[in-house]
Design an enzyme around this catalytic site. Structure first.
Site, PDB file in Angstrom:
ATOM      1  N   ASP A  41      -0.298  -7.569   1.005  1.00  0.00           N
ATOM      2  CA  ASP A  41       0.153  -6.202   1.270  1.00  0.00           C
ATOM      3  C   ASP A  41       1.666  -6.125   1.393  1.00  0.00           C
ATOM      4  OD1 ASP A  41      -0.091  -3.463   1.575  1.00  0.00           O
ATOM      5  OD2 ASP A  41      -0.353  -3.566   3.754  1.00  0.00           O
ATOM      6  N   HIS A  78       0.810  -1.223   0.000  1.00  0.00           N
ATOM      7  CA  HIS A  78       0.000   0.000   0.000  1.00  0.00           C
ATOM      8  C   HIS A  78       0.840   1.268   0.000  1.00  0.00           C
ATOM      9  CE1 HIS A  78       0.341  -0.309   4.530  1.00  0.00           C
ATOM     10  NE2 HIS A  78       0.507   0.991   4.381  1.00  0.00           N
ATOM     11  N   SER A 102       4.633   2.137   8.409  1.00  0.00           N
ATOM     12  CA  SER A 102       4.291   1.005   7.550  1.00  0.00           C
ATOM     13  C   SER A 102       5.489   0.574   6.721  1.00  0.00           C
ATOM     14  CB  SER A 102       3.137   1.383   6.620  1.00  0.00           C
ATOM     15  OG  SER A 102       1.936   1.515   7.313  1.00  0.00           O
TER      16      SER A 102
END
Length: 343
Positions: free
Chosen positions: A123, A81, A198
Site C-alpha cells: 500500500d 490506495h 492517509s
C-alpha cells in the site's frame, strides 16, 4: 448525657496545597515538532474516471489524501490506495487516477504530479512534482519506537491542510487485516487519524517520521485506533519504485490451498500447501512442480500455509534457489526452484 466525638480522615484541600503539573514542555515539544514537519507534508487531490452501468458516459470521482516529501527535487511518498483505487462493485468501476495534484505547505499553487510507481502489496506509492528546493522530511528509525512514547500525526484530514493531532504509541508490530484481506504489520497510535490523513506522517518527539498513516478502525465503540506503516519497511520499497517504477520481488508461480489436519485427513493428504495451479513459464513449472503436489517444507523448515511459504520466499532474492520438500502421491521428494522475477 454522654458526649460523643467523631474523627475524620478527610482533609480540606486548599489551592495552595495542590502541586501543579506544568504542560509547558509537552506544549513546546508539540509546537517544535509541528513547525519542523509541516513543510514536508503535502496535500494530494486525485481525480478518477468512474464507469457506471447506469451512465452512458464515464464520470469523474475525486479523493484526497496526504504525502511526505522524501527528496528536495519533488519525490513524494504516499499510500497506493490514494492514487491507485480499487473501489469497484457491481454498479461501477474506478480506474487508476487520471489526474493527481499536490499542494505544498503555505502554498496555494496546484502542482501537477505524475505517478512514479505503485505497490498494492505494501500500500505504498511514489509520485513526483517538477519542483526543487523542497523540505524533505527527516526519517527516523521505526525499529526503536517504544509503546507510550509521544507521537504526532500530520496530514490533511477532510481537506483541512496541515492538521496535526497528538497522542502516544499504543502498540508496535500490530497485525491488522484490511477490508481486502491483506494483513499488515503496523504501528498503532491513539493520535486521531481521519479520512485524508492517509499517506501523511506519524512522527516522534524529535520530528522524525516513524510511520506512514494508512488506516484507522471506526465504528460504534471504537475510538483512537489508528495505524501507520513503519518507515523502515518503506525504504527499500520507495527506492525500487523510484528506480524501476515497481517493486521487484522473487516469484515461484503457484497458487495453493492451505491444508490443516482436518482437511488433509478428509482428502487423504498431508498437512501442507496443496498446489492448485501453476503459472505457465513460471519458476515452479521449470522446476517440475505439479498440480496436486503438497509442499510441506522449504529449505529444511516445515511450512503449512502460503503465508509461511511467502514469508520465507520474501527473505530471498531473485535468482536464489529454494529447496521445496514435496509430497507427491504419498512419496516425499526435494525439488529445487530458482526464484524468478514477479511479472
Amino acid at each position: 448525657m454522654f458526649g460523643t466525638s467523631a474523627s475524620s480522615d478527610n482533609k480540606s484541600v486548599t489551592p495552595s496545597s495542590l502541586s501543579q503539573v506544568s504542560l509547558k514542555n509537552y506544549s513546546e515539544t508539540g509546537m517544535n515538532v509541528a513547525s519542523k514537519v509541516r513543510p514536508s507534508i503535502v496535500g494530494i487531490k486525485v481525480e478518477y474516471t468512474a464507469n457506471s452501468i447506469f451512465l452512458r458516459n464515464p464520470t469523474t470521482a475525486q479523493a484526497e489524501g496526504s504525502g511526505i516529501i522524501i527528496s528536495e527535487d519533488g519525490y513524494i511518498l504516499t499510500n497506493n490506495h490514494i492514487v491507485n483505487s480499487s473501489s469497484n462493485n457491481s454498479y461501477y468501476e474506478i480506474e487508476q487516477a487520471s489526474k493527481v495534484s499536490v499542494y505544498l505547505y503555505n502554498d496555494e499553487t496546484e502542482y501537477p504530479a505524475r505517478i512514479i510507481g505503485t505497490d498494492e502489496q505494501t500500500d505504498l506509492a511514489v509520485i513526483k512534482i517538477d519542483k526543487t528546493g523542497l523540505a524533505a522530511a527527516e526519517l527516523g528509525n521505526s525499529d526503536d519506537v517504544q509503546v507510550g512514547e509521544f507521537s504526532m500525526a500530520i496530514g490533511n484530514p477532510l481537506g483541512m491542510e496541515s492538521s496535526v493531532t497528538a497522542g502516544i504509541i499504543s502498540a508496535v508490530n500490530r497485525k491488522v487485516t484490511d477490508s481486502d484481506g491483506k494483513t499488515f504489520t503496523l504501528i498503532q497510535t491513539d493520535a486521531a487519524i481521519n479520512s485524508g490523513n492517509s499517506g501523511g506522517a506519524l512522527v516522534n518527539a524529535e520530528g522524525k517520521v516513524i510511520g506512514i498513516n494508512t488506516l484507522k478502525l471506526s465504528g460504534t465503540g471504537i475510538e483512537g485506533m489508528g495505524f501507520a506503516i513503519p518507515i523502515n519497511s518503506t525504504r527499500e520499497i520507495y527506492e525500487q519504485l523510484i528506480q524501476f517504477n515497481k517493486v521487484k520481488r522473487p516469484y515461484i508461480g503457484i497458487s495453493g490451498l492451505d491444508l490443516d489436519e482436518k482437511t488433509a485427513s478428509y482428502y487423504k493428504l498431508v498437512v501442507g500447501i496443496y498446489v492448485k495451479q501453476i503459472e505457465t513459464f513460471s519458476a515452479a513449472e521449470k522446476a517440475g512442480i505439479k498440480v496436486g503436489d503438497v509442499i510441506i517444507g522449504v529449505n529444511g523448515k516445515a511450512v503449512t500455509s502460503m503465508d509461511e511459504l511467502n514469508e520465507i520466499k520474501n527473505t530471498h532474492n531473485i535468482g536464489d534457489e529454494l529447496t521445496l520438500r514435496v509430497n507427491r502421491n504419498g512419496q516425499e521428494m526435494d525439488v529445487k526452484v530458482t526464484l524468478a522475477e514477479q511479472p
